[in-house]
Design a protein around this motif. Structure first.
Motif, mmCIF file in Angstrom:
data_model
loop_
_atom_site.group_PDB
_atom_site.id
_atom_site.type_symbol
_atom_site.label_atom_id
_atom_site.label_comp_id
_atom_site.label_asym_id
_atom_site.label_seq_id
_atom_site.Cartn_x
_atom_site.Cartn_y
_atom_site.Cartn_z
ATOM 1 N N ASP A 17 0.759 -1.205 -0.068
ATOM 2 C CA ASP A 17 -0.130 0.234 0.132
ATOM 3 C C ASP A 17 1.097 1.547 0.115
ATOM 4 N N MET A 18 1.767 1.475 1.424
ATOM 5 C CA MET A 18 2.989 2.696 0.592
ATOM 6 C C MET A 18 3.697 2.658 -0.881
ATOM 7 N N LEU A 19 3.745 1.356 -1.475
ATOM 8 C CA LEU A 19 4.398 1.705 -2.489
ATOM 9 C C LEU A 19 3.366 2.536 -3.932
ATOM 10 N N SER A 20 2.009 1.936 -3.362
ATOM 11 C CA SER A 20 0.982 2.145 -4.667
ATOM 12 C C SER A 20 0.706 3.196 -4.396
ATOM 13 N N SER A 21 0.619 3.621 -2.589
ATOM 14 C CA SER A 21 -0.056 4.978 -2.605
ATOM 15 C C SER A 21 1.514 5.984 -3.006
ATOM 16 N N GLY A 22 2.417 5.948 -2.168
ATOM 17 C CA GLY A 22 3.857 6.796 -2.512
ATOM 18 C C GLY A 22 3.735 7.508 -0.673
ATOM 19 N N THR A 23 2.880 7.429 0.560
ATOM 20 C CA THR A 23 2.713 7.984 1.339
ATOM 21 C C THR A 23 2.238 7.513 2.069
ATOM 22 N N PHE A 24 3.214 7.917 3.560
ATOM 23 C CA PHE A 24 3.390 7.026 5.300
ATOM 24 C C PHE A 24 2.114 6.692 5.700
#
Length: 500
Positions: A62-69
């Motif tokens: 999910d972090m890779l796909s959204s680019g957010t933490f």
């Protein structure tokens, strides 16, 4: 002129001997690491037994796909919107990348690689003080003892770091020099991989005490560098997406986290369940008492500190197993010549050691080819999957086929797989930050005798639409008695209850 020629020849012989010694040492370390890798490959499924394997990969994806933490919980409905940080974000992303490349095979292979590196580094640092055969045997035993923590969780990335960190700091103290500054980026990396990085501060403090005990304030300049290093340690760990929150989150378990009393790995050490660890502790204690090895008071305190952690929470047994031999190896090698690496280096190599030294390049090439080919075969052929005890594969397939909807009431061990499959959980393994304020305690009480009213209250409060329970869940008899509910699915690992 004759003396100069003799000295040059002696230096050449000495240099050649040193090179051969290092080759033998390196090969022994490689061999024990390869042994460990072979055992892990043979039982690769054991690396995916933990229910947290699932959600660590999902959070990384999910972090890779959204680019957010993430900063709030989006994976459960019981604590949705509550503050929650992915404090192990880098380890989760590494697992996610491995999964993206080759599924669970990739995750397993990455775990094996980090475990193998851990064993190699342990053997390498031990063999700096102990002769290679002794270091080999000791490393082999220690690698067996840390087996339970070698799972596909971010902790596995920190094991090589903690070995390097501890060995280098105590070696600097022993040599009466300043701590290496290149260790600061290492603890910064550690802080982004796993919450145990705060142990690095404690290890540095014990190493600093060891330095102080050796120098007795006779080197104030160096003491100042140790103090400065200690101040810089927490500062550099602030270089993470969450800043000070990452440090504060590490104390949530130590100070009154209600989940600690209910999770197996946080329970006190139980000798009746850990025969091998008990035997190791008793043999180690016997060896220390009989040999009368002399260590300074800082190292003695460090030993007791790690023993306290082991006895308090069995998940910290790996700290005692890895770190205590590392810090005691120097004294043991110095005080007992028959295991000393220094004395071994001055003697003649035996036949096995001569063979290893003379065939160093060919053996190294063979090991390299073996590693690459094994990894390639494992990646393409092996079909490793997480444990069916945590996957609920059949049950989730049933839920999808029958379009089960609404909030799910799930057993703790199914929380990870629900997150992975995009289903919001009632509870899951993120209990270090969530499921607090009495929630965990109430959930556990619902499974006790007389817990049916508590269960009914939770069902109403959270508008439960269906239930996914492990076959051993103590709340199943209550569900069998609930009016308007029936068992819709069951297999050897999972049971589903739905409303009539």
């Amino acid at each position: 002129m004759v003396d100069d020629t003799y000295s040059a020849r002696a230096a050449t012989v000495s240099g050649s001997s040193t090179a051969e010694d290092q080759r033998v040492r390196l090969l022994f370390c490689l061999i024990v690491a390869i042994f460990k890798a072979a055992t892990l490959i043979y039982a690769a499924g054991g690396l995916l037994q933990d229910p947290d394997n699932w959600w660590h990969v999902r959070v990384g994806l999910d972090m890779l796909s959204s680019g957010t933490f993430p900063t709030v919980d989006t994976y459960s409905y019981t604590f949705a919107g509550s503050p929650w940080i992915a404090k192990e974000w880098l380890g989760q992303i590494l697992f996610a990348l491995a999964y993206s490349l080759n599924g669970w095979n990739g995750v397993t292979l990455l775990t094996i690689a980090m475990s193998t590196l851990t064993v190699f580094l342990l053997a390498w640092y031990l063999s700096a003080s102990l002769k290679p055969t002794v270091a080999f045997g000791l490393t082999f035993i220690l690698s067996l003892l840390i087996g339970p923590i070698l799972t596909a969780r971010p902790l596995v990335f920190t094991l090589p770091i903690i070995i390097i960190w501890t060995a280098e700091l105590f070696r600097a103290a022993r040599d009466e020099r300043a701590p290496p500054l290149w260790l600061l980026p290492l603890i910064c990396l550690w802080a982004n991989l796993h919450a145990t990085f705060t142990f690095g501060f404690i290890i540095a403090a014990f190493a600093g005490l060891d330095f102080l005990a050796r120098t007795r304030l006779t080197k104030p300049g160096l003491l100042g560098k140790w103090i400065a290093f200690g101040v810089l340690c927490p500062l550099v760990t602030l270089l993470n997406p969450y800043g000070i929150k990452a440090i504060l989150a590490t104390f949530s378990v130590a100070y009154g986290n209600e989940a600690v009393a209910y999770i197996d790995e946080w329970q006190p050490f139980n000798a009746s369940d850990s025969y091998l660890m008990e035997a190791f502790l008793l043999v180690a204690l016997l060896g220390l008492l009989v040999s009368r090895v002399q260590i300074g008071w800082p190292k003695a305190l460090f030993l007791l500190f790690n023993l306290h952690l082991l006895l308090t929470h069995q998940r910290f047994a790996y700290l005692f197993v890895l770190l205590v031999p590392l810090i005691l190896a120097a004294e043991i090698g110095e005080q007992f010549s028959w295991v000393s690496a220094h004395k071994w280096a001055k003697g003649h190599l035996d036949r096995l050691e001569q063979f290893l030294a003379s065939h160093f390049h060919s053996i190294s090439a063979a090991i390299g080819i073996l590693i690459v080919s094994t990894a390639a075969i494992f990646s393409s052929v092996s079909g490793v999957e997480p444990s069916p005890k945590t996957s609920a594969k059949g049950a989730l397939a049933f839920a999808q086929q029958h379009n089960l909807s609404g909030n799910v009431f799930n057993s703790y061990n199914f929380g990870g797989t629900l997150i992975f499959h995009g289903i919001k959980t009632f509870i899951d393994g993120r209990t270090d930050q969530l499921f607090l304020n009495g929630f965990m305690k109430k959930t556990m009480l619902a499974g006790n005798s007389g817990g049916k009213p508590i269960l009914e209250e939770q069902m109403k409060t959270y508008a439960i639409g269906w239930a996914l329970l492990a076959t051993g869940d103590s709340r199943i008899p209550f569900f069998n008695e609930l009016t308007g509910w029936r068992r819709a699915y069951s297999d050897e690992n999972a049971v589903i209850f739905i409303r009539e």
